[in-house]
Design a protein around this motif. Structure first.
Motif: not given
Length: 185
Positions: A50-54, A38-42, A17-21
Motif C-alpha cells: 500500500k502506498p504511503r504518504r512519503e 511496488a512501482a510496477k504494481n502501482w 518507466g517503473p525502474e526510473g520511479l
C-alpha cells in the motif's frame, strides 16, 4: 490515496518507466528490488504494498508534479442499510459530475439513499480539503455500490399458507465514492 490512472498518464508523458520511479522510492523497509516491484504494481493498479504518504511524495518529486496531482480521495459507507439496486440509482446521477453539482442533485433527490450518499461524498471532499486540494475543481471520479448481502440481525420469517414460511431479506450494501481534482482549473 494514489491514483493509478494519473500515475500512468504522467509516466507516459514524461517517458519514465517503473525502474526510473523505483530509484526514487527506496526508503526504510523497501530495498531496490522491492521498490521496483511496488512501482510496477502501482502502474498496474495494484496496491501491494500500500502506498504511503512519503511514497506519494517521492513519486511526485520523481515526476516533478505536486502531490495532489497524483492523489484522489476516497470515502465509503460499509453495510449501509439499503439494497444495492436502490443506491445505484442515485450514484448513477452523480458519477462524473462536479462535486457542487453532485451535492445539489443529492439535495433535491427524493430517494432514501440520497442522504447516505451525500454523507459519503461530503466525507471525501473533507478529506481532500484537509490535504489542501482545490475543492472548487473536484469532481466525482467514481461512484460505486457493492452488494453486502443480508443485514445482520434481520433474518426473519413470515408465515404463509399451509404452514409454509418465507424469509424476509433486508439487504445491505457498500457505497464507495472517489473524488479527484480536475486538470487545468
Amino acid at each position: 490515496m494514489l491514483s493509478t490512472n494519473k500515475l500512468k498518464e504522467l509516466c507516459q508523458q514524461r517517458q519514465i518507466g517503473p525502474e526510473g520511479l523505483a530509484s526514487h522510492l527506496v526508503r526504510g523497509g523497501l530495498d531496490e528490488r522491492q521498490a521496483s516491484t511496488a512501482a510496477k504494481n502501482w502502474l498496474r493498479g495494484l496496491f501491494k504494498p500500500k502506498p504511503r504518504r512519503e511514497d506519494i511524495h517521492h513519486l511526485s518529486a520523481a515526476l516533478s508534479v505536486q502531490e495532489n496531482d497524483l492523489a484522489d480521495w476516497r470515502s465509503s459507507y460499509r453495510f449501509a442499510p439499503i439494497s444495492a439496486r436502490k443506491a445505484r440509482l442515485v450514484t448513477q446521477l452523480i458519477a462524473g459530475r462536479n462535486v457542487q453539482d453532485a451535492m445539489d442533485i443529492l439535495k433535491f433527490t427524493k430517494k432514501r439513499a440520497a442522504t447516505m450518499i451525500d454523507k459519503v461524498l461530503r466525507a471525501a471532499v473533507a478529506d481532500a480539503d484537509e490535504q489542501q486540494a482545490n475543492v472548487d475543481s473536484l469532481y466525482v471520479n467514481c461512484a460505486r455500490v457493492d452488494d453486502a448481502g443480508n443485514r445482520i440481525g434481520t433474518k426473519r420469517w413470515i408465515a404463509k399458507d399451509r404452514g409454509r414460511a418465507h424469509p424476509i431479506n433486508k439487504k445491505a450494501c457498500h457505497i464507495h465514492i472517489t473524488v479527484t481534482e480536475a486538470k487545468g482549473v
